[in-house]
Write a protein that holds these residues in place. Sequence first.
Motif, PDB file in Angstrom:
ATOM      1  N   ARG A   1       0.684  -1.253  -0.071  1.00  0.00           N
ATOM      2  CA  ARG A   1       0.001  -0.009  -0.008  1.00  0.00           C
ATOM      3  C   ARG A   1       0.968   1.169   0.030  1.00  0.00           C
ATOM      4  O   ARG A   1       1.792   1.461   0.602  1.00  0.00           O
ATOM      5  N   ALA A   2       0.690   2.319  -0.849  1.00  0.00           N
ATOM      6  CA  ALA A   2       1.436   3.493  -0.819  1.00  0.00           C
ATOM      7  C   ALA A   2       1.321   4.157   0.319  1.00  0.00           C
ATOM      8  O   ALA A   2       0.162   4.058   1.366  1.00  0.00           O
TER       9      ALA A   2
ATOM     10  N   LEU B   1      -2.944  12.512  -5.071  1.00  0.00           N
ATOM     11  CA  LEU B   1      -3.336  11.282  -4.463  1.00  0.00           C
ATOM     12  C   LEU B   1      -2.160  11.010  -3.218  1.00  0.00           C
ATOM     13  O   LEU B   1      -2.760  10.303  -2.159  1.00  0.00           O
ATOM     14  N   ASN B   2      -1.239  11.490  -3.501  1.00  0.00           N
ATOM     15  CA  ASN B   2      -0.449  11.330  -2.021  1.00  0.00           C
ATOM     16  C   ASN B   2      -0.868  12.146  -0.914  1.00  0.00           C
ATOM     17  O   ASN B   2      -0.919  11.671   0.263  1.00  0.00           O
TER      18      ASN B   2
ATOM     19  N   SER C   1      -4.051   8.095  -0.627  1.00  0.00           N
ATOM     20  CA  SER C   1      -4.824   7.128  -1.390  1.00  0.00           C
ATOM     21  C   SER C   1      -4.306   5.963  -1.424  1.00  0.00           C
ATOM     22  O   SER C   1      -3.059   5.725  -1.613  1.00  0.00           O
ATOM     23  N   PRO C   2      -5.102   4.645  -1.410  1.00  0.00           N
ATOM     24  CA  PRO C   2      -4.335   3.490  -1.247  1.00  0.00           C
ATOM     25  C   PRO C   2      -3.711   3.117  -2.732  1.00  0.00           C
ATOM     26  O   PRO C   2      -3.123   1.786  -2.744  1.00  0.00           O
ATOM     27  N   VAL C   3      -4.073   3.815  -3.775  1.00  0.00           N
ATOM     28  CA  VAL C   3      -3.471   3.547  -5.042  1.00  0.00           C
ATOM     29  C   VAL C   3      -1.910   3.651  -4.951  1.00  0.00           C
ATOM     30  O   VAL C   3      -1.428   4.582  -4.628  1.00  0.00           O
ATOM     31  N   LYS C   4      -1.329   2.766  -5.678  1.00  0.00           N
ATOM     32  CA  LYS C   4       0.079   2.784  -5.802  1.00  0.00           C
ATOM     33  C   LYS C   4       0.738   4.065  -6.400  1.00  0.00           C
ATOM     34  O   LYS C   4      -0.109   4.469  -7.433  1.00  0.00           O
ATOM     35  N   ARG C   5       1.884   4.414  -5.997  1.00  0.00           N
ATOM     36  CA  ARG C   5       2.271   5.471  -6.639  1.00  0.00           C
ATOM     37  C   ARG C   5       3.017   5.322  -7.962  1.00  0.00           C
ATOM     38  O   ARG C   5       3.274   4.116  -8.127  1.00  0.00           O
ATOM     39  N   THR C   6       2.953   6.101  -8.968  1.00  0.00           N
ATOM     40  CA  THR C   6       3.535   5.886 -10.182  1.00  0.00           C
ATOM     41  C   THR C   6       4.276   6.965 -10.698  1.00  0.00           C
ATOM     42  O   THR C   6       4.462   8.018 -10.061  1.00  0.00           O
TER      43      THR C   6
ATOM     44  N   ASP D   1       3.094  10.565 -10.341  1.00  0.00           N
ATOM     45  CA  ASP D   1       3.145  11.378  -9.158  1.00  0.00           C
ATOM     46  C   ASP D   1       4.113  12.133  -9.163  1.00  0.00           C
ATOM     47  O   ASP D   1       4.069  13.423  -8.554  1.00  0.00           O
TER      48      ASP D   1
END
Length: 499
Positions: free
Chosen positions: A380-381, A393-394, A398-403, A406
């Motif tokens: 989890r991010a 998102l940071n 957010s639980p979405v993985k960083r890419t 970001d």
Amino acid sequence: NADVKPKSSDGGTRSDIGLVEVSPGTALIDLDKSPGYYELFAVLEAKGSVSKETRVFEQLLVYTRQLYALQHDRRFAWGVVVCGSSVRVCLLSPNEPVFASTVMNVATRPGRKAFVEFLVNCSFCDTDQLGLDPTMIYLKHIKCWKIECPTEGEKGPKYVYSDKVIVAADRLFCRHTRCFLGLLDMPPEGGELKHDVVVKDSWSDAVSTHRDEVEFLREIRNALSVKEDVDFEYPRLLHGGCVKLWTGATDGDGKPVFIADDTDYLYRDLPITTTTGNDGGNNDGSSGPAPMWPSREHQRIVMQPVGRPLRLAESVPELIIMLCNVMQCHGTILSECGILHCDISTSNILVVWTDSGLVRGMLIDFDCATYIKGSKSEARAEMMGTLLFMSVLNLEDSPVKRTALDDWESLLYVICWLGTYGINEHTQRKEDGGSNDSELKKFTIREWRYGSFDEISLKKRLHLALPEAFETSILAGFNPDMEHWMMLTGLASELRRTL
């Protein structure tokens, strides 16, 4: 009374217990001008009444922050607070909690006995027990620090000689990052130090299995050093690892026994509770009670080349070249090593001049980096980075993985900030209490800096949602007096459209 600070001979202020009061901004001082300050082992703050205890602790924190800023070999600090006849001894470390003893009432026999025992015990303490770093020695005859640096494997330590601190630890908690400019060979007495390396000294999260800057830099070095088409600068790891302290003991072969310098070692003899009682598991994947605070490890890294602050960029075209270098490096490290930087900011981009005179940008500080693929990637991010430049998102955790997107979003915020407030001292706009303050405070971009995470995230979403909103709220604040400023507005617009 520590509130009375008569002038000292060195121009600072000093109470009768040897406390020097200076601002954190004066951390880069001539070390010979305040030798008494480097003999301190504790900060004392006193008031005449117990009712002022809160104020006493506030002052203790202020003075301790100054102690860290000036004593570059300070690992942790002792504090003594006195309120009337009540005395407490405090321990302040890179971790968040401040530990305070029970009250010693010196108006009573047991209280006086306990306080005298504390003073006697202090007189028998070794350097590391008083909070100083025995792996750093100031050599007065050549006016520089001799810094012991860990090496890989079973090799002995290397030494760096430094006469300049470019980043001082002027914060109370967290990493306590310090950076020194130095050279690997001992300079002759009276000779000038020609800096060829940078030493980064910090207290990193020892619990996380995903973030180890030394490991990141080692992988980057191994991957990029064999590539022939690398046309950018990156921090090249020479030495690095956990700082080791001698325990005073020897093993069966008569060799000295060393132990890792971390907060677990620091707290080893304290009668404190170290867990929350949460049996739901820990961030590092282990089961059992979770720590009440993060365990931190004292790391030291030696790198090349020596970079200079981003504000030394001489023009907008030069800045754009540097940003291109940085993101080229960012993309190569991501593709070759699977490492995402996660903290693109003005502080983490440096200027490097090559031997041929070309200007380059260099991406530094992989403290917040993470693996985005393979077994080491995070499930989890986490919320990481510099607040002003964090992606939406940071900020929203957010639980979405960083890419990579970001980090490119963070670059957009860097460009907008520099475009508004200037890229160097010649183009810089400042809020300094002058007549321009009212104008500067009108800039909408300031909303990225103040407020809660959710508030800043919402503002960024609104500003970036439509081209018209971005132009009127952000681009309209760019400095038109800066030569080639339209190049930055064009770059920011294109980057926003791409994201």
